[in-house]
Scaffold this active site. Sequence first.
Site, PDB file in Angstrom:
ATOM      1  N   THR A  56      47.457  -4.217 -15.186  1.00 17.94           N
ATOM      2  CA  THR A  56      48.106  -4.668 -13.816  1.00 17.94           C
ATOM      3  C   THR A  56      47.396  -3.736 -12.667  1.00 17.94           C
ATOM      4  O   THR A  56      46.703  -4.165 -11.529  1.00 17.94           O
ATOM      5  CB  THR A  56      49.357  -4.317 -13.571  1.00 17.94           C
ATOM      6  OG1 THR A  56      50.059  -4.880 -14.750  1.00 17.94           O
ATOM      7  CG2 THR A  56      50.005  -4.798 -12.203  1.00 17.94           C
ATOM      8  N   ARG A 116      62.343  -1.970 -24.661  1.00 14.15           N
ATOM      9  CA  ARG A 116      62.038  -2.375 -23.335  1.00 14.15           C
ATOM     10  C   ARG A 116      63.304  -2.699 -22.552  1.00 14.15           C
ATOM     11  O   ARG A 116      63.009  -3.112 -21.192  1.00 14.15           O
ATOM     12  CB  ARG A 116      60.961  -3.364 -23.563  1.00 14.15           C
ATOM     13  CG  ARG A 116      59.567  -2.630 -24.009  1.00 14.15           C
ATOM     14  CD  ARG A 116      58.418  -3.702 -23.984  1.00 14.15           C
ATOM     15  NE  ARG A 116      58.567  -4.791 -23.724  1.00 14.15           N
ATOM     16  CZ  ARG A 116      57.263  -5.772 -23.784  1.00 14.15           C
ATOM     17  NH1 ARG A 116      56.207  -5.260 -24.617  1.00 14.15           N
ATOM     18  NH2 ARG A 116      57.365  -6.966 -23.509  1.00 14.15           N
ATOM     19  N   ASP A 164      54.826   3.053 -22.672  1.00 19.29           N
ATOM     20  CA  ASP A 164      53.660   3.826 -23.433  1.00 19.29           C
ATOM     21  C   ASP A 164      53.453   5.071 -22.797  1.00 19.29           C
ATOM     22  O   ASP A 164      53.180   6.002 -23.599  1.00 19.29           O
ATOM     23  CB  ASP A 164      52.703   2.805 -23.771  1.00 19.29           C
ATOM     24  CG  ASP A 164      52.806   1.662 -24.684  1.00 19.29           C
ATOM     25  OD1 ASP A 164      53.923   1.658 -25.193  1.00 19.29           O
ATOM     26  OD2 ASP A 164      51.740   1.152 -24.985  1.00 19.29           O
TER      27      ASP A 164
HETATM   28  O1  F6P Z   1      52.070  -2.045 -23.599  1.00 17.85           O
HETATM   29  C1  F6P Z   1      53.479  -1.899 -23.877  1.00 17.85           C
HETATM   30  C2  F6P Z   1      53.807  -2.234 -25.185  1.00 17.85           C
HETATM   31  O2  F6P Z   1      55.165  -1.840 -25.452  1.00 17.85           O
HETATM   32  C3  F6P Z   1      53.168  -1.799 -26.366  1.00 17.85           C
HETATM   33  O3  F6P Z   1      53.259  -0.618 -26.945  1.00 17.85           O
HETATM   34  C4  F6P Z   1      52.977  -3.104 -27.368  1.00 17.85           C
HETATM   35  O4  F6P Z   1      51.911  -3.031 -27.982  1.00 17.85           O
HETATM   36  C5  F6P Z   1      53.002  -4.218 -26.382  1.00 17.85           C
HETATM   37  O5  F6P Z   1      53.831  -3.848 -25.258  1.00 17.85           O
HETATM   38  C6  F6P Z   1      53.659  -5.257 -27.101  1.00 17.85           C
HETATM   39  O6  F6P Z   1      54.229  -6.277 -26.265  1.00 17.85           O
HETATM   40  P1  F6P Z   1      54.040  -8.065 -26.101  1.00 17.85           P
HETATM   41  O7  F6P Z   1      54.328  -8.225 -27.400  1.00 17.85           O
HETATM   42  O8  F6P Z   1      55.162  -8.212 -25.037  1.00 17.85           O
HETATM   43  O9  F6P Z   1      52.519  -8.231 -25.757  1.00 17.85           O
END
Ligand code: F6P
Length: 378
Positions: free
Chosen positions: A118, A290, A140
């Site tokens: 972003t 998350r 992360d």
């Molecule tokens: O970037 C953050 C994160 O939590 C990573 O650790 C993970 O690989 C990714 O998001 C997975 O997110 P999505 O499946 O929503 O793309």
Amino acid sequence: MLKKVAILANGGDVSGFNAVIRGIVKTAEKNNIECYGIIDGYRGLLKNEYVELSSAENASGILHKGGSIIGSSLNANVFNYKVEENGKVEYKDLSDICIKNAKEAGFDCIFTLGGDSTQKSARDFFVRGLNVIGVPKTIDNDVACTDITFGYNTAVSVAMEAIDRLHSTAETHHRIMVLEVMGRYAGWIALESAIAGGADIALIPEIPYDIEGAANIIKERQAIGKNFSIVVVAEGAFPKGGSLTVKNTRDGGAGVINTQLGGVGDKVAKDLEELTGLTARNTTLGYMQRGGTPTAYDRVLSTKYGAKAMELALDGKFGVLTVIQNGKLGYVQLEDVVGNNKEIGAVSGNTEESNIRKVTMDHDLVKTAKNIGIYLGE
Ligand code: F6P
């Protein structure tokens, strides 16, 4: 004179998005500035979709809420955007449309809430003439130039609670319990939650792991009567001489990361079972990290970031990212955040080329983990 600002949330969600939005809106209102929310991140900027935000209405009662009231977009690199026309797929730079939309709407500044990818796009927009201010987000914790991103503390707390719960079942059944947490290129969540939850082993992407070393630690524990062990594994961890465990690939377009990680926890559990003769089980924590309500720490951090971002806009400081460095709230240039990843659009971020903040071997968390005997796979 600043009159109208907009907020855009982008990338995978985290707990704290709404707290940042609230912090910006409240500070804006105190200064008689109109505030808008762009729907679904950069995609909304492209489609010209936004709503007015006000603490009397839609931006009220949101401090504790997970998710983002204005949505967020995944894999939306508008500088290299996937377009399908007459069955043909092409990648186009659609950033001009976004700039036109922002200028016509009269946004004097756009706050970009997101991770490295972003902020890479934010910097590219700044180079092309949009006033932007970034706010560092990601569970992360791997955005460059800041000690902490919002959402990270909540993710660590969720992982810690999972470790606590795995402890009792591990002990009861004399098992090895593996917990796979997120962390694509950086092992902050695994490392910090392992310390917080009292795990025995933490495997992180920065240290290719030696599975036999891990098995030996478990056997040593067994020899002193500890018939269970807890192993935390970052999704991006991989064995010495081995590679990442990829669960899926997707087609989000060029210039975005298209691999979905996952499965290393199962692999570690299987290998440890074979090497130790003990039963091992994996739990993948996934999106629990998350979602939901932010911790007190994340609410305060997000509010600080939001208020600071608006303060910077009032001072006319654009092309910057709010940061915490050595415990102090401040800002850095987005140019420093993207590092050498300077080419506009080609690589959006969250890739191997990104300028991300990884765990360094001299970090206090690494030293602490080693001091108390957490095996890091080396
Ligand atoms: O970037 C953050 C994160 O939590 C990573 O650790 C993970 O690989 C990714 O998001 C997975 O997110 P999505 O499946 O929503 O793309």
